[in-house]
Design a protein around this motif. Sequence first.
Motif, PDB file in Angstrom:
ATOM      1  N   LYS A 128       5.679   7.993  -2.282  1.00 55.05           N
ATOM      2  CA  LYS A 128       6.108   7.463  -3.576  1.00 55.05           C
ATOM      3  C   LYS A 128       6.158   5.941  -3.527  1.00 55.05           C
ATOM      4  O   LYS A 128       5.686   5.256  -4.440  1.00 55.05           O
ATOM      5  N   HIS A 129       6.707   5.408  -2.443  1.00 54.73           N
ATOM      6  CA  HIS A 129       6.789   3.954  -2.272  1.00 54.73           C
ATOM      7  C   HIS A 129       5.386   3.348  -2.204  1.00 54.73           C
ATOM      8  O   HIS A 129       5.117   2.319  -2.829  1.00 54.73           O
ATOM      9  N   ALA A 130       4.487   3.994  -1.472  1.00 53.80           N
ATOM     10  CA  ALA A 130       3.120   3.488  -1.328  1.00 53.80           C
ATOM     11  C   ALA A 130       2.393   3.482  -2.674  1.00 53.80           C
ATOM     12  O   ALA A 130       1.711   2.507  -3.006  1.00 53.80           O
TER      13      ALA A 130
ATOM     14  N   ILE B  70      -2.553  -3.352  -7.954  1.00 56.56           N
ATOM     15  CA  ILE B  70      -3.677  -3.235  -8.873  1.00 56.56           C
ATOM     16  C   ILE B  70      -3.402  -4.005 -10.157  1.00 56.56           C
ATOM     17  O   ILE B  70      -4.279  -4.706 -10.672  1.00 56.56           O
ATOM     18  N   LYS B  71      -2.180  -3.897 -10.683  1.00 54.76           N
ATOM     19  CA  LYS B  71      -1.822  -4.617 -11.916  1.00 54.76           C
ATOM     20  C   LYS B  71      -1.853  -6.125 -11.716  1.00 54.76           C
ATOM     21  O   LYS B  71      -2.206  -6.867 -12.611  1.00 54.76           O
ATOM     22  N   SER B  72      -1.467  -6.588 -10.527  1.00 49.75           N
ATOM     23  CA  SER B  72      -1.447  -8.036 -10.281  1.00 49.75           C
ATOM     24  C   SER B  72      -2.856  -8.610 -10.115  1.00 49.75           C
ATOM     25  O   SER B  72      -3.078  -9.793 -10.324  1.00 49.75           O
ATOM     26  N   ASP B  73      -3.825  -7.766  -9.735  1.00 47.25           N
ATOM     27  CA  ASP B  73      -5.208  -8.227  -9.593  1.00 47.25           C
ATOM     28  C   ASP B  73      -5.905  -8.392 -10.932  1.00 47.25           C
ATOM     29  O   ASP B  73      -6.902  -9.098 -11.032  1.00 47.25           O
ATOM     30  N   ARG B  74      -5.421  -7.751 -11.956  1.00 47.17           N
ATOM     31  CA  ARG B  74      -6.103  -7.799 -13.270  1.00 47.17           C
ATOM     32  C   ARG B  74      -5.867  -9.083 -13.963  1.00 47.17           C
ATOM     33  O   ARG B  74      -5.367  -9.962 -14.047  1.00 47.17           O
TER      34      ARG B  74
ATOM     35  N   LEU C 296       1.031   0.249  -4.597  1.00 52.50           N
ATOM     36  CA  LEU C 296      -0.394   0.195  -4.894  1.00 52.50           C
ATOM     37  C   LEU C 296      -0.618  -0.109  -6.376  1.00 52.50           C
ATOM     38  O   LEU C 296      -1.467  -0.935  -6.730  1.00 52.50           O
ATOM     39  N   GLU C 297       0.146   0.521  -7.248  1.00 52.58           N
ATOM     40  CA  GLU C 297       0.020   0.264  -8.683  1.00 52.58           C
ATOM     41  C   GLU C 297       0.393  -1.184  -9.009  1.00 52.58           C
ATOM     42  O   GLU C 297      -0.271  -1.809  -9.834  1.00 52.58           O
TER      43      GLU C 297
END
Length: 146
Positions: free
Chosen positions: A132-134, A142-146, A138-139
């Motif tokens: 759950k932590h991973a 991914i959001k910070s890369d956009r 990860l989400e």
Amino acid sequence: MKITQVFVDGQDYMRAWPMRAELAVLMPENRIIDLTRKAQLWIPLFAVLTVSMPIAMGLTDMVPSAIASALLMLSLPLQGLYWLGKRSQSPLPPGLRSWYRDLHQSMAEQGCQQVPKVASAPKFYDLAVTLKHAFEKLEQFIKSDR
């Protein structure tokens, strides 16, 4: 272990397990959790209907079997919670244990903050918390890369 503690562990495991499609292929938890949640929601209604229908129709000789059927129905969510509680406290098999440790190591290498502590004898609950932590990290990544 007390039976009530097994049910509490099952509830905790349901909350900790990440309901992800990627995991549904590998583990039965997604199906069991989904069915248990639906059973907790709908089975009481069906149990009441099962008992009330023969009473409403005046079929008093059917009431004992309706009560037995309702009790059986009401046990279904408990069976799911029992399975989840037992599973949460079961030690991980060797393959999952190495995957658990690799996941911890990868998260530490990626610089994840607040990585859950590595258990020396990990259980399925420890795996659920780590997964759950991973997935949350990860989400966020991914959001910070956009």
